[in-house]
Design an enzyme around this catalytic site. Structure first.
Site, PDB file in Angstrom:
ATOM      1  CD  GLU A 140      44.123  44.136  50.979  1.00  0.00           C
ATOM      2  OE1 GLU A 140      44.475  44.505  52.112  1.00  0.00           O
ATOM      3  OE2 GLU A 140      43.180  43.345  50.782  1.00  0.00           O
ATOM      4  CG  HIS A 163      46.881  39.551  48.679  1.00  0.00           C
ATOM      5  ND1 HIS A 163      46.570  38.355  49.299  1.00  0.00           N
ATOM      6  CD2 HIS A 163      45.728  39.978  48.111  1.00  0.00           C
ATOM      7  CE1 HIS A 163      45.289  38.090  49.115  1.00  0.00           C
ATOM      8  NE2 HIS A 163      44.757  39.057  48.391  1.00  0.00           N
ATOM      9  CG  HIS A 165      43.333  35.612  45.186  1.00  0.00           C
ATOM     10  ND1 HIS A 165      42.383  36.357  44.488  1.00  0.00           N
ATOM     11  CD2 HIS A 165      43.619  36.343  46.291  1.00  0.00           C
ATOM     12  CE1 HIS A 165      42.116  37.479  45.146  1.00  0.00           C
ATOM     13  NE2 HIS A 165      42.866  37.502  46.234  1.00  0.00           N
ATOM     14  CG  HIS A 235      41.345  36.721  50.760  1.00  0.00           C
ATOM     15  ND1 HIS A 235      41.158  37.964  51.291  1.00  0.00           N
ATOM     16  CD2 HIS A 235      41.809  36.945  49.500  1.00  0.00           C
ATOM     17  CE1 HIS A 235      41.468  38.892  50.418  1.00  0.00           C
ATOM     18  NE2 HIS A 235      41.879  38.303  49.318  1.00  0.00           N
TER      19      HIS A 235
HETATM   20  O1  2HA Z   1      43.253  43.790  45.456  1.00  0.00           O
HETATM   21  O2  2HA Z   1      43.014  40.562  46.089  1.00  0.00           O
HETATM   22  O3  2HA Z   1      42.237  41.168  48.555  1.00  0.00           O
HETATM   23  C1  2HA Z   1      42.629  42.645  45.164  1.00  0.00           C
HETATM   24  C2  2HA Z   1      42.644  41.683  46.296  1.00  0.00           C
HETATM   25  C3  2HA Z   1      42.209  42.146  47.614  1.00  0.00           C
HETATM   26 ZN    ZN Z   2      42.808  39.098  47.668  1.00  0.00          ZN
END
Ligand code: 2HA
Ligand code: ZN
Length: 290
Positions: A140, A163, A165, A235
């Site tokens: 990313e 980023h 999850h 996501h």
């Molecule tokens: O790099 O979470 O969306 C791993 C991720 C990509």
């Molecule tokens: Zn991700």
């Protein structure tokens, strides 16, 4: 220069070279070390929270303020690679990035084996790795650097992009009505007073896009004009702040609210939430944006 000064400077140089050969750039740069270890600390939290399965998530921080002339003179340890974008505001700047395919749980223990320090070329379109190992940055990277370029361009003090999850927030993004503008923001703020206090702009929404796509990067950048944390539907989230600890904290308070909502639902009722009056009182008392 006297002979003792020459000797001292030669000793210093050979010490640097020796450290580079046997160890990490961080050994001689305590301020840089502190910033990289903040990333390691957060990577540990992400793993412990179950928000970082396998190689899930990525982190990039701008470390230019912690780079001295000695680091500026480090020879690249990789060929120049294209970023895929032209980002003039960050030319010559330095970033610590999680490595592509690397695990947060490993980064928490060994940040320089699971991430690397890169320098952006003078054309703003390429980068080289300067330390410690040729660990290729996150997949990313273009979207993270696009956001960092915007921080510099707009005079923002923000230096971190995250980023991850977060389970409960992602679960809520599977329900269409929650994705309408500011529905989740209002709901999450009303679960516990701290959420609005520590995430005062709320949660932006980006409809589902392919991971790593240009479309996702552009939609995220647009949403970040109004929010510090943006939900990527089904996501994860993308968060920004002055440093990585603060970026993590904003996601953490939002996810805590999501957990409270889900816990109440699991007990069989919809939580009443703080009233409009209670939220207004909080907003006024803590001088928060409306
Ligand atoms: O790099 O979470 O969306 C791993 C991720 C990509
Ligand atoms: Zn991700």
């Amino acid at each position: 220069m006297g002979s003792s000064q020459i000797l001292r400077s030669t000793n210093q140089k050979s010490l640097q070279n020796a450290c580079r050969q046997m160890g990490s750039i961080l050994e001689l740069h305590p301020d840089l070390r502190k910033k990289v270890y903040e990333v390691a600390e957060v990577a540990g939290y992400l793993w412990q929270k179950g928000w970082a399965e396998r190689n899930g998530g990525n982190i990039t921080i701008n470390v230019t303020d912690f780079v001295n002339s000695e680091i500026c003179h480090l020879k690249p340890i990789t060929e120049e690679k294209s970023i895929g974008l032209v980002l003039p505001a960050i030319k010559g700047q330095y970033f610590y990035c999680k490595g592509t395919g690397k695990r947060m749980r490993d980064l928490a223990k060994n940040p320089m084996e699971n991430g690397s320090i890169i320098r952006i070329s003078d054309d703003g379109a390429h980068y080289v790795i300067v330390a410690d190992y040729p660990v290729q940055p996150t997949s990313e990277l273009p979207s993270h650097l696009l956001v960092h370029n915007w921080f510099i361009e707009s005079g923002s003090p923000y230096r971190a992009t995250l980023h991850t999850h977060p389970i409960d927030l992602i679960a809520m993004s599977h329900h269409g009505p929650f994705l309408l503008k500011d529905v989740l923001t209002e709901l999450l703020w009303s679960m516990i007073p701290e959420t609005k206090a520590f995430c005062p702009k709320g949660l932006g929404i980006v409809p589902y896009c392919l991971p790593s796509s240009k479309e996702l990067a552009e939609a995220t950048l647009k949403e970040l004009e109004d929010y510090d944390v943006v939900m990527w539907e089904k996501h994860g989230v993308f968060a920004i702040d002055t440093d990585i600890i603060n970026a993590f904290d904003q996601v953490d308070v939002l996810n805590k609210s999501a957990q409270i909502y889900i816990s109440a639902k699991n007990m069989g009722f919809s939580p009443s939430g703080m009233s409009k009056e209670q939220l207004q009182e909080m907003t006024k008392a803590f001088n928060l944006p409306k």
